[in-house]
Design a protein around this motif. Structure first.
Motif, PDB file in Angstrom:
ATOM      1  N   PRO A 182       0.816  -1.210   0.000  1.00 58.30           N
ATOM      2  CA  PRO A 182       0.000   0.000   0.000  1.00 58.30           C
ATOM      3  C   PRO A 182       0.852   1.263   0.000  1.00 58.30           C
ATOM      4  O   PRO A 182       2.093   1.210  -0.018  1.00 58.30           O
ATOM      5  N   ARG A 197      -5.373  -0.632   3.965  1.00 62.06           N
ATOM      6  CA  ARG A 197      -6.102  -1.547   3.090  1.00 62.06           C
ATOM      7  C   ARG A 197      -7.594  -1.268   3.216  1.00 62.06           C
ATOM      8  O   ARG A 197      -8.087  -0.965   4.305  1.00 62.06           O
ATOM      9  N   PRO A 201      -5.085  -2.410  -1.599  1.00 62.35           N
ATOM     10  CA  PRO A 201      -4.260  -1.351  -1.009  1.00 62.35           C
ATOM     11  C   PRO A 201      -4.922   0.017  -1.133  1.00 62.35           C
ATOM     12  O   PRO A 201      -5.641   0.292  -2.088  1.00 62.35           O
TER      13      PRO A 201
END
Length: 365
Positions: A53, A64, A133
């Motif tokens: 991410p 997330r 992400p």
């Protein structure tokens, strides 16, 4: 706090309400500038994998967002939310559209104030879910906090990212992270990349007095490792090990593990590794006690830590295995679940177990 969860924001909102706040007429500003912003950890990873991410000084749910899809009566239902044990607040800063195509399975586009995703209809089946992400962590956390405040009757405007903390502010409520040892124990157990990156980048801020980009922070860590631990064969491009341009050696890992710092600080944080036989079944009562950190990428499997024998012999070990030609041959679409990957990983883990037991026999004999 790299471990901040939706439940934590809900508790924080309740404390803000308890402070007496009933109305906010001004803007709602969100700041993540404690660390340098990075849109991804490693640009060579598929766009949709949750372990890669964005990074900033503000992270929620390990940056997330939860994507869930269901098919009923020929129609698709799609949700994007910041779910936790207690809540499932929907978010609008991440949007998913189902598209009639075969490949690619996912696409991502930066739409300014929103993460814009598409998914191939043929890949969905009748229902399922996965974590995606987040590329706009401040807006994500801000929107969830806005929802939690609304549940207490306090309306906030849409979150806006601010580049600097307002001067002279008064805190109505605050939340502190768990102690660093607790955060790191969880990181080592679950291999959470974003925790490693945020802790490493925060350490650089603490040492050098200013936020550095990820590669610059990694370079500062390399300097520290060379000067403090004597590691001269290590050159890392991040703090998690996700970027494949990072380099180290088994010798440097052993030097690090044998350092007084690692033995007193790192060792208690490592998880217990069960000793297993050739069929990968746990050997009950085996005299070897192992605590270690695993490392897994496509066609890469590592294990490093400590193995103790009943006679007091204490071994620091590092096992690095990889099939680089096979790894480098993978296309972008194959990198999430490559064919043959689980079988290769199992063989590598069996090799690790065989080496540990061989070393224990050598020292015992």
């Amino acid at each position: 706090d790299p471990t901040l969860q939706t439940d934590d924001l809900a508790d924080l909102a309740a404390r803000v309400k308890d402070s007496g706040l009933r109305e906010v007429s001004g803007r709602f500003l969100v700041w993540g500038g404690a660390l340098a912003f990075e849109p991804v950890i490693d640009r060579l990873q598929p766009a949709h994998v949750g372990y890669n991410p964005a990074i900033s000084g503000l992270a929620l749910n390990f940056n997330r967002v939860h994507f869930e899809w269901k098919r009923q009566d020929g129609q698709w239902g799609v949700t994007m939310d910041a779910r936790s044990d207690r809540y499932r607040p929907a978010v609008s800063m991440a949007r998913m559209r189902i598209v009639n195509r075969d490949m690619p399975v996912y696409t991502y586009a930066d739409e300014g104030g929103r993460d814009d995703w598409t998914v191939a209809q043929t890949a969905l089946g009748n229902g399922g879910s996965r974590w995606l992400p987040v590329r706009k962590p401040e807006l994500y956390a801000g929107e969830v906090f806005q929802t939690m405040m609304r549940s207490h009757g306090v309306v906030l405007k849409a979150p806006e990212i601010t580049a600097a903390l307002p001067a002279g502010a008064t805190a109505l409520a605050s939340r502190s992270s768990e102690p660093l040892t607790t955060v790191l124990r969880g990181m080592l157990k679950y291999s959470t990349n974003i925790t490693a990156e945020m802790v490493g980048m925060a350490a650089t801020v603490r040492r050098l007095g200013a936020a550095r980009p990820l590669t610059g922070s990694a370079a500062a860590m390399n300097d520290w490792a060379r000067d403090t631990l004597g590691l001269h064969e290590t050159a890392l491009v991040d703090h998690s090990g996700l970027g494949e341009a990072s380099r180290t050696s088994a010798g440097d890992l052993i030097r690090a593990l044998n350092s007084p710092l690692a033995r007193t600080t790192l060792r208690p944080l490592l998880k217990r590794i069960e000793v297993r036989d050739g069929k990968y079944k746990v050997v009950k009562g085996h005299p070897l006690t192992v605590v270690a950190k695993t490392g897994t990428l496509n066609f890469v499997s590592t294990l490093a830590g400590y193995a103790s024998l009943p006679d007091g012999t204490d071994l620091a070990f590092a096992i690095l295995t990889a099939d680089m030609p096979r790894r480098e041959a993978l296309s972008m679409s194959e990198r999430e679940r490559p064919a043959g990957g689980p079988q290769w990983n199992r063989k590598s883990k069996l090799l690790q177990q065989a080496l540990l037991q061989r070393w224990s026999l050598l020292h015992a004999g």
